[in-house]
Design a protein around this motif. Structure first.
Motif, PDB file in Angstrom:
ATOM      1  N   ILE A 110       0.873  -1.155  -0.041  1.00  0.00           N
ATOM      2  CA  ILE A 110      -0.189   0.042  -0.109  1.00  0.00           C
ATOM      3  C   ILE A 110       0.729   1.331  -0.352  1.00  0.00           C
ATOM      4  CG2 ILE A 110      -1.701   1.422   1.169  1.00  0.00           C
ATOM      5  CD1 ILE A 110      -3.008  -1.394   2.393  1.00  0.00           C
ATOM      6  N   VAL A 111       1.952   1.343   0.655  1.00  0.00           N
ATOM      7  CA  VAL A 111       2.910   2.436   0.888  1.00  0.00           C
ATOM      8  C   VAL A 111       3.357   2.645  -0.617  1.00  0.00           C
ATOM      9  CG1 VAL A 111       4.854   3.378   2.000  1.00  0.00           C
ATOM     10  CG2 VAL A 111       3.146   2.328   3.515  1.00  0.00           C
ATOM     11  N   LYS A 112       3.977   1.534  -1.031  1.00  0.00           N
ATOM     12  CA  LYS A 112       4.628   1.737  -2.340  1.00  0.00           C
ATOM     13  C   LYS A 112       3.691   2.256  -3.531  1.00  0.00           C
ATOM     14  CE  LYS A 112       8.179  -1.769  -1.991  1.00  0.00           C
ATOM     15  NZ  LYS A 112       8.743  -3.227  -2.515  1.00  0.00           N
ATOM     16  N   CYS A 113       2.462   1.887  -3.413  1.00  0.00           N
ATOM     17  CA  CYS A 113       1.483   2.429  -4.458  1.00  0.00           C
ATOM     18  C   CYS A 113       1.253   3.921  -4.181  1.00  0.00           C
ATOM     19  CB  CYS A 113      -0.216   1.705  -4.040  1.00  0.00           C
ATOM     20  SG  CYS A 113       0.217  -0.085  -4.836  1.00  0.00           S
ATOM     21  N   PHE A 114       1.340   4.409  -3.025  1.00  0.00           N
ATOM     22  CA  PHE A 114       0.917   5.855  -2.395  1.00  0.00           C
ATOM     23  C   PHE A 114       2.337   6.646  -3.232  1.00  0.00           C
ATOM     24  CE2 PHE A 114      -2.050   4.694   1.056  1.00  0.00           C
ATOM     25  CZ  PHE A 114      -3.259   5.300   0.165  1.00  0.00           C
ATOM     26  N   ILE A 115       3.325   6.056  -2.959  1.00  0.00           N
ATOM     27  CA  ILE A 115       4.516   6.858  -3.454  1.00  0.00           C
ATOM     28  C   ILE A 115       4.727   6.814  -4.991  1.00  0.00           C
ATOM     29  CG2 ILE A 115       7.130   6.376  -3.569  1.00  0.00           C
ATOM     30  CD1 ILE A 115       6.953   5.157  -0.852  1.00  0.00           C
ATOM     31  N   LEU A 116       4.087   5.624  -5.742  1.00  0.00           N
ATOM     32  CA  LEU A 116       4.106   5.629  -7.153  1.00  0.00           C
ATOM     33  C   LEU A 116       3.178   6.473  -7.721  1.00  0.00           C
ATOM     34  CD1 LEU A 116       4.149   1.773  -7.942  1.00  0.00           C
ATOM     35  CD2 LEU A 116       5.944   3.657  -8.459  1.00  0.00           C
ATOM     36  N   GLN A 117       2.053   6.595  -6.881  1.00  0.00           N
ATOM     37  CA  GLN A 117       1.002   7.699  -7.222  1.00  0.00           C
ATOM     38  C   GLN A 117       1.460   9.157  -7.131  1.00  0.00           C
ATOM     39  OE1 GLN A 117      -2.452   6.656  -4.552  1.00  0.00           O
ATOM     40  NE2 GLN A 117      -3.617   6.936  -6.646  1.00  0.00           N
ATOM     41  N   THR A 118       2.110   9.288  -6.065  1.00  0.00           N
ATOM     42  CA  THR A 118       2.830  10.808  -5.814  1.00  0.00           C
ATOM     43  C   THR A 118       4.009  11.026  -7.232  1.00  0.00           C
ATOM     44  OG1 THR A 118       2.657  10.679  -3.669  1.00  0.00           O
ATOM     45  CG2 THR A 118       3.981  12.199  -4.213  1.00  0.00           C
ATOM     46  N   ILE A 119       4.686  10.153  -7.243  1.00  0.00           N
ATOM     47  CA  ILE A 119       5.962  10.262  -7.953  1.00  0.00           C
ATOM     48  C   ILE A 119       5.268  10.572  -9.369  1.00  0.00           C
ATOM     49  CG2 ILE A 119       7.794   9.295  -9.433  1.00  0.00           C
ATOM     50  CD1 ILE A 119       8.616   7.912  -6.769  1.00  0.00           C
ATOM     51  N   TYR A 120       4.312   9.480  -9.916  1.00  0.00           N
ATOM     52  CA  TYR A 120       3.942   9.713 -11.546  1.00  0.00           C
ATOM     53  C   TYR A 120       2.575  10.621 -11.492  1.00  0.00           C
ATOM     54  CZ  TYR A 120       7.547   6.388 -12.172  1.00  0.00           C
ATOM     55  OH  TYR A 120       8.775   5.731 -12.374  1.00  0.00           O
ATOM     56  N   ASN A 121       2.093  11.396 -10.470  1.00  0.00           N
ATOM     57  CA  ASN A 121       0.875  11.945 -10.589  1.00  0.00           C
ATOM     58  C   ASN A 121      -0.199  11.073 -11.243  1.00  0.00           C
ATOM     59  OD1 ASN A 121      -0.580  14.120 -10.084  1.00  0.00           O
ATOM     60  ND2 ASN A 121      -0.195  15.181 -12.042  1.00  0.00           N
ATOM     61  N   LEU A 122      -0.629   9.846 -10.508  1.00  0.00           N
ATOM     62  CA  LEU A 122      -1.486   8.991 -11.060  1.00  0.00           C
ATOM     63  C   LEU A 122      -2.916   9.021 -10.291  1.00  0.00           C
ATOM     64  CD1 LEU A 122       0.646   5.868 -11.625  1.00  0.00           C
ATOM     65  CD2 LEU A 122      -0.153   7.543 -13.373  1.00  0.00           C
ATOM     66  N   SER A 123      -3.970   8.860 -10.884  1.00  0.00           N
ATOM     67  CA  SER A 123      -5.223   8.667 -10.120  1.00  0.00           C
ATOM     68  C   SER A 123      -5.239   7.174  -9.711  1.00  0.00           C
ATOM     69  CB  SER A 123      -6.242   9.195 -11.070  1.00  0.00           C
ATOM     70  OG  SER A 123      -6.345   8.456 -12.185  1.00  0.00           O
ATOM     71  N   ASP A 124      -6.331   6.704  -9.088  1.00  0.00           N
ATOM     72  CA  ASP A 124      -6.489   5.532  -8.456  1.00  0.00           C
ATOM     73  C   ASP A 124      -6.638   4.699  -9.700  1.00  0.00           C
ATOM     74  OD1 ASP A 124      -5.805   6.240  -5.880  1.00  0.00           O
ATOM     75  OD2 ASP A 124      -7.926   6.439  -5.174  1.00  0.00           O
ATOM     76  N   PRO A 125      -7.722   5.056 -10.473  1.00  0.00           N
ATOM     77  CA  PRO A 125      -8.056   4.017 -11.623  1.00  0.00           C
ATOM     78  C   PRO A 125      -6.824   3.894 -12.708  1.00  0.00           C
ATOM     79  CG  PRO A 125      -9.668   5.632 -11.438  1.00  0.00           C
ATOM     80  CD  PRO A 125      -8.809   6.057 -10.345  1.00  0.00           C
TER      81      PRO A 125
END
Length: 52
Positions: free
Chosen positions: A25-40
């Motif tokens: 879960i933490v890795k997913c949040f980091i990836l979302q922040t780095i690549y500016n991705l939405s949940d979908p």
């Protein structure tokens, strides 16, 4: 924090969707922040290639 979560996992019933590891879960949040991705979009990227 992980001790609290592991205690909550022990109390869960076997029915329903299984839980994800806290590290995932933490890795997913980091990836979302780095690549500016939405949940979908994050779900699509993870399904498309596991290397992300």
């Amino acid at each position: 924090m992980e001790k609290i979560i592991s205690k909550q996992k022990e109390n869960n019933s076997p029915a329903g969707r299984r839980t994800f590891d806290l590290l995932v879960i933490v890795k997913c949040f980091i990836l979302q922040t780095i690549y500016n991705l939405s949940d979908p979009r994050l779900e699509e990227e993870i399904a498309d290639r596991r290397s992300i």
